[in-house]
Design an enzyme around this catalytic site. Structure first.
Site, short mmCIF file in Angstrom:
data_model
loop_
_atom_site.label_atom_id
_atom_site.label_comp_id
_atom_site.label_asym_id
_atom_site.label_seq_id
_atom_site.Cartn_x
_atom_site.Cartn_y
_atom_site.Cartn_z
N GLU A 82 9.48 1.39 -8.93
CA GLU A 82 8.89 2.45 -8.10
C GLU A 82 9.84 3.61 -7.80
O GLU A 82 10.18 3.85 -6.63
CB GLU A 82 8.36 1.86 -6.78
CG GLU A 82 7.32 0.78 -6.96
CD GLU A 82 6.84 0.19 -5.63
OE1 GLU A 82 7.33 0.59 -4.57
OE2 GLU A 82 5.96 -0.68 -5.68
N GLU A 125 3.05 -5.98 -9.52
CA GLU A 125 2.88 -6.36 -8.11
C GLU A 125 1.45 -6.09 -7.70
O GLU A 125 0.89 -5.05 -8.04
CB GLU A 125 3.77 -5.52 -7.17
CG GLU A 125 5.23 -5.81 -7.23
CD GLU A 125 6.04 -4.94 -6.27
OE1 GLU A 125 5.48 -4.45 -5.27
OE2 GLU A 125 7.24 -4.77 -6.52
O1 IFM Z 1 7.62 -5.04 -0.62
C1 IFM Z 1 7.30 -3.97 -1.45
C2 IFM Z 1 8.07 -4.07 -2.76
O2 IFM Z 1 9.44 -4.14 -2.55
C3 IFM Z 1 7.79 -2.86 -3.60
N1 IFM Z 1 6.37 -2.65 -3.76
C4 IFM Z 1 5.55 -2.68 -2.58
C5 IFM Z 1 5.84 -3.93 -1.76
C6 IFM Z 1 4.96 -3.96 -0.50
O3 IFM Z 1 5.20 -2.85 0.29
#
Ligand code: IFM
Length: 454
Positions: free
Chosen positions: A169, A359
């Site tokens: 990200e 994710e």
């Molecule tokens: O916890 C975070 C992760 O580190 C990166 N993506 C989003 C998740 C939830 O906010």
């Protein structure tokens, strides 16, 4: 429960769970680990909810065997974890820390013993503080230090790690870390948005180039070594079909999505977004060949997908996120399962390489019942609806190859500290005891059946 046929996934679909080093490891100053920008940020009063820190977190550093046992018991094929740069290189570069090397050797070895395929992320936000002191990502040299760290990891662990993610990200790092100041390093320097973005992407490109020249050979029982990046583009829609709202949605899509997708896949920054940011005072110095370095052929693209964005204009004519009515997670994020297909389609406009949902998951306020059980039905419903949407995407010909649930454990949710629980395994942060939530049992069933209820 519905009576419909289960929604089946392709036979080679890769199921996984995900985490990141700073959010779970703890042991922040043990065995030679250097300070990271998240240590510094969390130790600064007022930065993190209730003053929480990752000093101990889930103590995964000492309890990784138990956590790997849980992953094995879930039955997933893969575990996405991250390697803490300051554990390998306490000062960001220079001498390597043997104890750090050893920790990841044991962790990866533990996955291999249990038949879990490792997916390693190299930058999940824990820049060594020593590099921040030299300007951090605003300094071009950091891209080269990152590539050196990446190369060391490829050399050390390449035989056992078939999946490598360079950055996690970069949009969050650049915007929330350097413009809004909500995440480490916590600066508010709008003029650095382009240089920070550019150096992150340059670091990514250099790391991929080194990966190709090192060409790690994985063990015969593993897939071929592959490298990609994890982005978090969001489907953006205008609040109304009125022109100002359409302008806001397009502008936001430029700042959040195209600013990252276009350089990585097309070797250029979006002209409109670049002009807008430069007009507002952001600076960018590039060198010849930078864009070619950034646009490296990739083996896969990881996508972190949680929600969508609806954009409108404020009374003063600026952009404004509009939160639609309806259910939200504890983060205040709209629950909109179609964000899965919409994001995958958005990414498919840029590339046809394999896509992984790197994710997806949700924070909810969990409560333990008298027997110590957690009936996280809201999380189960969220996961079911989003996984079902992922299955529909595979039916529409989208090249989706896997799904990683965020997150294995309740953990340090950055500036929200331990207040927001994303885990399918509950962690009691006083005793560090782990308890499977209903969602963990449910996910175990999805993985075993390779299908979700329709
Ligand atoms: O916890 C975070 C992760 O580190 C990166 N993506 C989003 C998740 C939830 O906010």
């Amino acid at each position: 429960m519905s009576n419909q046929e289960p929604l089946r996934f392709p036979a080679d679909f890769l199921w996984g769970v995900a985490s990141s080093a700073y959010q779970i490891e703890g042991a922040w100053n043990q065995d030679g680990r250097g300070e990271s920008i998240w240590d510094r940020f969390a130790h600064t009063p007022g930065r993190v909810h209730r003053g929480d820190t990752g000093d101990r977190a889930c103590d995964h550093y000492h309890r990784y065997e138990e956590d790997l046992d849980s992953i094995a018991k879930l039955g997933v094929g893969s575990y996405r974890f991250s390697i803490a740069w300051p554990r390998l290189f306490p000062s960001g570069s220079g001498p390597i820390n043997p104890a750090g090397v050893e920790f990841y050797r044991r962790l990866i070895g533990g996955m291999r013993e249990r038949g879990i395929v490792p997916m390693a992320t190299l930058y999940h936000w824990d820049l060594p503080q020593a590099l921040q002191d030299q300007g951090g990502w605003a300094n071009r040299a950091t891209a080269f230090r990152f590539a050196e760290f990446a190369a060391a990891a490829f050399e050390l662990y390449g035989a056992d790690v078939p999946f490598w993610c360079t950055l996690n990200e970069p949009a969050i790092v650049a915007w929330l870390g350097h413009v809004l100041g909500l995440k480490a390093p916590g600066t508010r320097r709008f003029w650095q948005i382009l240089s920070v973005t550019h150096h992150l992407l340059l670091g990514h490109g250099l790391a991929v180039q080194l990966f190709r020249s090192i060409a790690p050979q994985t063990a015969p029982d593993l897939p071929r070594a592959a490298i990609g990046v994890v982005l978090n583009p969001q489907p953006v829609s205008p609040h109304t079909p009125r022109l100002p709202d359409i302008w806001a949605a397009n502008t936001w899509a430029g700042l959040w999505n195209r600013l990252y997708l276009e350089p990585i896949f097309r070797g250029r920054y979006p002209a409109d977004t670049l002009a807008l940011l430069r007009g507002l005072g952001a600076r960018l110095a590039t060198k010849p060949y930078d864009m070619a370095l950034i646009r490296q052929p990739l083996d896969f693209l990881g996508l972190n997908i949680y929600t969508r964005v609806v954009m409108g204009v404020s009374a003063r004519g600026g952009m404004r996120a509009v939160l639609p009515p309806g259910p939200k997670t504890a983060m205040g994020w709209e629950i909109h399962p179609q964000c899965i297909t919409d994001t995958l389609k958005l990414a498919s406009e840029y590339t046809d390489i394999p896509l992984y949902i790197a994710e997806n998951g949700a924070a909810f306020a969990d409560t333990l019942d008298e027997a110590g059980q957690i009936h996280d039905t809201a999380r189960v419903a969220y996961l079911r609806d989003h996984i079902a949407d992922a299955q529909r995407a595979t039916q529409q010909g989208i090249n989706l190859k896997g799904y990683f649930l965020w997150s294995l454990l309740d953990n340090f949710e950055w500036e929200d500290g331990y207040d927001k629980r994303f885990g399918i395994i509950h962690v009691d942060f006083a005793t560090l005891e782990r308890t499977w939530k209903q969602s963990a049992h449910w996910y175990q069933g999805v993985v075993a059946r390779n299908a979700v209820e329709g």
